[in-house]
Design a protein around this motif. Structure first.
Motif, short mmCIF file in Angstrom:
data_model
loop_
_atom_site.label_atom_id
_atom_site.label_comp_id
_atom_site.label_asym_id
_atom_site.label_seq_id
_atom_site.Cartn_x
_atom_site.Cartn_y
_atom_site.Cartn_z
N THR A 235 58.39 -58.73 25.29
CA THR A 235 58.61 -57.65 24.33
C THR A 235 57.59 -56.53 24.51
OG1 THR A 235 57.66 -59.25 22.80
CG2 THR A 235 59.84 -58.40 22.25
N LEU A 236 56.33 -56.90 24.82
CA LEU A 236 55.29 -55.88 24.84
C LEU A 236 55.30 -55.02 26.10
CD1 LEU A 236 52.42 -57.99 23.25
CD2 LEU A 236 53.38 -55.89 22.32
N LEU A 237 55.46 -55.63 27.25
CA LEU A 237 55.33 -54.87 28.50
C LEU A 237 56.23 -53.63 28.55
CD1 LEU A 237 54.77 -57.69 31.15
CD2 LEU A 237 53.13 -55.97 30.38
N PRO A 238 57.49 -53.72 28.14
CA PRO A 238 58.33 -52.51 28.22
C PRO A 238 57.90 -51.40 27.27
CG PRO A 238 59.67 -54.51 27.94
CD PRO A 238 58.25 -54.89 27.68
N THR A 239 57.01 -51.70 26.31
CA THR A 239 56.65 -50.67 25.32
C THR A 239 55.36 -49.96 25.69
OG1 THR A 239 55.28 -52.13 23.99
CG2 THR A 239 57.64 -52.13 23.51
N LEU A 240 54.75 -50.30 26.83
CA LEU A 240 53.41 -49.79 27.10
C LEU A 240 53.33 -48.29 27.36
CD1 LEU A 240 51.74 -52.64 29.19
CD2 LEU A 240 51.51 -52.11 26.78
N GLY A 241 54.44 -47.67 27.62
CA GLY A 241 54.39 -46.25 27.95
C GLY A 241 54.34 -45.31 26.75
N GLN A 242 54.39 -45.84 25.56
CA GLN A 242 54.46 -44.94 24.41
C GLN A 242 53.65 -45.46 23.23
OE1 GLN A 242 58.31 -46.03 24.76
NE2 GLN A 242 58.64 -46.85 22.70
N PHE A 243 53.49 -44.59 22.23
CA PHE A 243 52.75 -45.01 21.04
C PHE A 243 53.52 -46.08 20.28
CE2 PHE A 243 52.26 -44.58 16.38
CZ PHE A 243 50.99 -45.11 16.29
N GLY A 244 52.77 -47.03 19.75
CA GLY A 244 53.34 -48.05 18.89
C GLY A 244 52.18 -48.93 18.46
N VAL A 245 52.25 -49.48 17.25
CA VAL A 245 51.20 -50.40 16.82
C VAL A 245 51.77 -51.80 16.89
CG1 VAL A 245 49.49 -50.95 15.06
CG2 VAL A 245 50.40 -48.63 15.22
N HIS A 246 51.08 -52.66 17.64
CA HIS A 246 51.54 -54.03 17.83
C HIS A 246 50.52 -54.97 17.22
CE1 HIS A 246 54.54 -52.52 20.64
NE2 HIS A 246 53.60 -51.68 21.00
N LEU A 247 50.97 -55.78 16.31
CA LEU A 247 50.06 -56.74 15.69
C LEU A 247 50.33 -58.10 16.30
CD1 LEU A 247 47.93 -57.47 13.54
CD2 LEU A 247 49.81 -57.84 11.94
N ILE A 248 49.30 -58.66 16.94
CA ILE A 248 49.44 -60.01 17.49
C ILE A 248 48.77 -60.98 16.54
CG2 ILE A 248 48.93 -61.55 19.40
CD1 ILE A 248 48.99 -59.15 21.20
N HIS A 249 49.59 -61.76 15.87
CA HIS A 249 49.03 -62.78 14.99
C HIS A 249 49.11 -64.10 15.75
CE1 HIS A 249 49.85 -65.81 11.61
NE2 HIS A 249 48.57 -65.73 11.83
N GLY A 250 47.96 -64.61 16.18
CA GLY A 250 47.97 -65.84 16.97
C GLY A 250 46.90 -66.78 16.49
N VAL A 251 47.24 -68.02 16.28
CA VAL A 251 46.24 -68.99 15.81
C VAL A 251 45.09 -69.05 16.81
CG1 VAL A 251 47.95 -70.37 14.58
CG2 VAL A 251 47.37 -70.97 16.93
N THR A 252 43.91 -69.48 16.35
CA THR A 252 42.77 -69.55 17.27
C THR A 252 43.13 -70.45 18.44
OG1 THR A 252 41.93 -71.23 15.79
CG2 THR A 252 40.81 -69.12 15.75
N GLY A 253 42.82 -70.00 19.63
CA GLY A 253 43.10 -70.79 20.83
C GLY A 253 44.52 -70.62 21.34
N SER A 254 45.27 -69.68 20.77
CA SER A 254 46.66 -69.51 21.20
C SER A 254 46.75 -68.65 22.46
CB SER A 254 47.49 -68.88 20.08
OG SER A 254 46.96 -67.63 19.72
N GLY A 255 45.60 -68.12 22.90
CA GLY A 255 45.62 -67.35 24.13
C GLY A 255 45.86 -65.86 23.92
N LYS A 256 45.31 -65.32 22.83
CA LYS A 256 45.42 -63.88 22.60
C LYS A 256 44.67 -63.11 23.68
CE LYS A 256 43.82 -64.13 18.33
NZ LYS A 256 43.85 -65.59 18.14
N THR A 257 43.46 -63.61 24.01
CA THR A 257 42.65 -62.92 25.00
C THR A 257 43.41 -62.83 26.33
OG1 THR A 257 40.78 -63.95 23.92
CG2 THR A 257 40.34 -62.83 25.98
N GLU A 258 44.06 -63.93 26.69
CA GLU A 258 44.85 -63.97 27.92
C GLU A 258 45.99 -62.93 27.87
OE1 GLU A 258 44.25 -65.50 30.67
OE2 GLU A 258 46.12 -64.69 31.50
N LEU A 259 46.56 -62.80 26.70
CA LEU A 259 47.62 -61.81 26.52
C LEU A 259 47.08 -60.39 26.69
CD1 LEU A 259 50.62 -61.73 25.80
CD2 LEU A 259 49.99 -61.74 23.39
#
Ligand code: ADP
Ligand code: ZN
Ligand code: ZN
Length: 719
Positions: free
Chosen positions: A202-226
């Motif tokens: 979902t995120l990669l196709p949106t990278l060319g434009q403005f948008g606010v994306h909230l990633i809610h991920g439990v600790t250790g879910s790999g947000k940093t990797e994302l």
């Protein structure tokens, strides 16, 4: 026709200043830094527009002294962002513009940046030097493979050839090494988990434009990797990424992690822990870097090719500055992303209710990571120890001690969380009830046993521990309550075999983190004792027990954000337990085991608790369902502070959509001998509130007598 330059200066005045631009100074594009006379001194200001006339009359104006060409002009996007802040935070534009600069570049003393790397110019890349010039040719070939550092060239006695290449225009000195060499840009990444892949889709196709994306991920879910994968995609298009983190302490760890993943990319870091020179150098380097990693102040850094902003731990209170320009770096990041037409990614295990409400309303795009990335890692079991039935001994219960000693016996590590540094929150006289007041604040002096002092954590006041009660002379003074130092002492007495380390602001400097990480990973520590500092962003696989002490104060605090904050903190601490293959356990000592917060916490149900808190806020008409501005006043007497606010309220514009509450003393009424009062204004409409304050603020300067100092806090977090 004279040229008149409007200059923004760092003053409390909401206005610009006109200067004459002498002919010899050439063209001065907006954003250029200039030195101008101001009163009896000279100041550095930011050049804005050029005009032909001034209301003051050209002949009365003073001359611009010089243009500071040792530093780049502020770019149009930074000028625009500063204007946004001036409008939104009702703060003088000049003060904001100068505050975006590192301190060293706010004064006119020439600044020479270190340029430690010799790199090829475009001409150098294209050229074939004559075969005769062997040494130059060899150096040119070396530079084609990788940039060379000044030190290495000197050691190899190549400096002379370097100079020759520079004189021919084939090479130049640079602050950062450019991408070079044959190594790939990216080191191997683990295959994405199913959830990460879905998020990327979902995120990669949106990278060319403005948008606010909230990633809610439990600790250790790999947000940093994302984040890393999103950043990778943005860098591949030649753009820059800005990554904002809440704590200075987190930048070195994260930087290391990023560098390993992007071996050929150029990094810069910015935070207030850097020395003035480094801060200026890194700020200058930001323009050419690929990834800028930093704390809130980096949101104003020059990034001409900005392609993505990431705000990690977006809920963290340290993104909000608590003095001067009281901005929220998260909100400014969103404004910047919008102005630049780039996406902004907010990430957290416990998003702020402000952001979460936006996501629920569909204004931010919500991405959820519900599982831990390492499949064996389960979320820990959370158990409550009911203090109504189980007695405390020096702040600890028997089941808590039992769990600590069992964990120790298994050779695993524990963490004990107590959010209060020092030995005890106060010193107490049992005979007259004296409780170590701070002479300058409405607060208690905290007992610091190791340094033999009483310290105020609000104003910095310190004094020796008195040998007897200052009020009645009783020599038998007692520590009141528990701080981390005392807890460390108690644990040492109960578990003499355990190797215990304390982490709080008294023991930690930014550099100490790496060392601590190694000690914990290497198994040299059994029990970590500390404040919220230890809850942040660490990944210790052998840590299987988290013990949480004395957080009940927040459950029934008058601060309406206290439970939101506590929940986030407890989720974070709980997230430290059981991150790898061993199951984790969390124990919480509380006298209020029936509080709803614990029910949601035990289910690891952020979303459930967030919805409950949001419903409560809606009913009580609190943020995020209303917008707030706080007018703060400080004076030597409470009467003066209150009188100022009452006068200000009389000047309030007439607008039915904005409510003005009565002036009250601040919850912390006195700090450093100043009495503090506040006046709350709120409205359901951000625009109405902004217009209201814009019309209102200019009246403040006419309020007499001028005995109070005022400030405006837009979207206040702390009251
Ligand atoms: P968060 O930032 O959400 O707390 P991290 O990004 O730190 O989570 O990831 C937690 C752990 O999971 C780290 O040890 C990380 O290396 C690991 N991890 C993350 N993504 C993956 C993946 N796709 N495959 C394997 N391990 C992963
Ligand atoms: Zn006494
Ligand atoms: Zn004090």
């Amino acid at each position: 026709m004279p040229s008149i330059l409007q200059v923004a200066l760092d003053t409390p005045l909401h206005r610009l200043f006109d200067y004459r631009l002498p002919d010899g100074l050439g063209r001065v594009p907006p954003g250029s830094l200039v030195e101008v006379p101001f009163g009896r001194t000279h100041r550095v200001g930011v050049a804005l527009t050029l005009q032909t006339d001034s209301p003051i009359g050209a002949d009365k104006l003073r001359d611009v002294v010089r243009v500071l060409d040792d530093r780049p002009a502020l770019s149009p996007d930074i000028l625009r962002l500063a204007q946004f802040c001036a409008d939104y935070y009702h703060y003088p534009l000049g003060a904001i513009l100068l505050a975006t600069l590192p301190p060293r570049l706010r004064n006119a003393t020439p600044f020479v940046a270190d340029t430690p790397w010799l790199v090829l110019t475009d001409a150098g890349r294209a050229t074939e030097p004559p075969a005769r010039a062997k040494a130059q040719r060899a150096l040119l070939d070396a530079l084609r493979a990788a940039p060379q550092s000044r030190d290495a060239l000197r050691a190899q006695k190549q400096s002379r050839h370097a100079t020759a290449l520079i004189e021919t225009g084939w090479a130049m000195w640079a602050r950062l090494p450019p991408e070079a060499g044959d190594a790939p840009n990216t080191a191997a990444a683990p295959p994405a988990t199913t959830e990460q892949q879905a998020a990327l889709d979902t995120l990669l196709p949106t990278l060319g434009q403005f948008g606010v994306h909230l990633i809610h991920g439990v600790t250790g879910s790999g947000k940093t990797e994302l984040y890393l994968r999103l950043i990778d995609a943005v860098l591949a298009t030649g753009r820059q990424a800005l990554v904002l983190v809440p704590e200075i302490a987190l930048t070195p760890q994260l930087e290391q992690h990023f560098r390993r993943r992007f071996p050929r990319r150029r990094f810069a870091t910015l935070h207030s822990g850097l020395g003035e020179k480094d801060r200026a150098e890194n700020w200058l380097a930001a323009s050419d870097c690929d990834v800028l990693l930093g704390t809130r102040l980096s949101v104003f850094a020059p990034l001409p090719r900005l392609g993505l902003i990431v705000v990690d731990e977006e809920h963290d209170g340290s993104f909000k500055q608590q003095d001067g320009l009281r901005y929220s770096a998260r909100d400014v990041a969103i404004a910047r992303a919008k102005q630049s037409g780039v996406p902004v990614v907010l990430g957290s295990a416990t998003p702020s209710l402000e952001s979460y409400a936006q996501a629920l309303a569909g204004r931010y795009q919500l991405t959820e990571l519900k599982q831990r990335a390492i499949s064996a890692a389960r979320l820990p079991d959370i158990e409550l120890i009911d203090l109504k039935h189980i007695p405390l001994d020096n702040g600890l219960t028997r089941p808590a001690l039992q769990a600590l000693s069992e964990t120790l016996a298994r050779g695993e590590q524990s963490l004990v969380f107590l959010n209060r540094r020092g030995y005890a929150p106060a010193l107490y006289c049992p005979s007259c009830a004296w409780v170590s007041p701070c002479p300058r604040c409405s607060a208690r002096l905290v007992l610091h046993r190791t340094s033999h002092r009483l310290k105020c954590h609000h104003c910095g006041f310190e004094t020796r521990i008195p040998p007897e009660c200052p009020s009645c002379g009783n020599p038998d003074l007692k520590p009141l309550g528990q701080g981390t130092q005392r807890l460390e002492e108690t644990l040492t007495a109960f578990l003499p075999a355990a190797r215990i380390r304390r982490i709080d602001r008294d023991t930690m400097r930014p550099r100490a983190w790496a060392e601590l990480g190694e000690a914990v990973h290497g198994g040299a520590v059994d029990i970590l004792v500390g404040t919220q500092m230890l809850a942040k962003g660490h990944d210790f696989p052998n840590m299987t027990l988290a013990l949480i002490l004395d957080t009940d104060g927040a459950l029934y605090s008058p601060d309406f954000r206290a439970t939101e904050r506590l929940f986030a903190q407890l989720m974070q601490v709980a997230g430290r337990a059981g991150r790898a293959d061993k199951p984790g356990r969390v124990l919480i000592q509380t006298a209020f085991p029936d509080h709803p917060l614990f029910r949601y916490l035990q289910r690891h149900d952020y979303a459930g608790y967030a919805r409950e808190l949001l419903a409560e806020r809606k009913q009580l008409d609190l943020p995020p369902f209303t917008r707030q501005v706080l007018l703060r006043a400080e004076a030597t007497t409470m009467d003066a502070a209150l009188a100022f606010l009452q006068r200000a309220a009389q000047f309030a514009p007439d607008d039915a959509s904005v409510s003005v509450f009565g002036a009250t003393s601040a919850p912390m009424a006195r700090v450093a001998n100043l009495e503090r009062a506040q006046l709350l204004i709120q409205s359901a409409s951000r625009l109405a509130l902004q217009k209201f304050v814009r019309d209102w603020r200019p009246q403040f300067d006419s309020i007499k007598p001028r005995v109070a100092r005022w400030s405006l806090d837009v979207d206040p977090l702390v009251f």
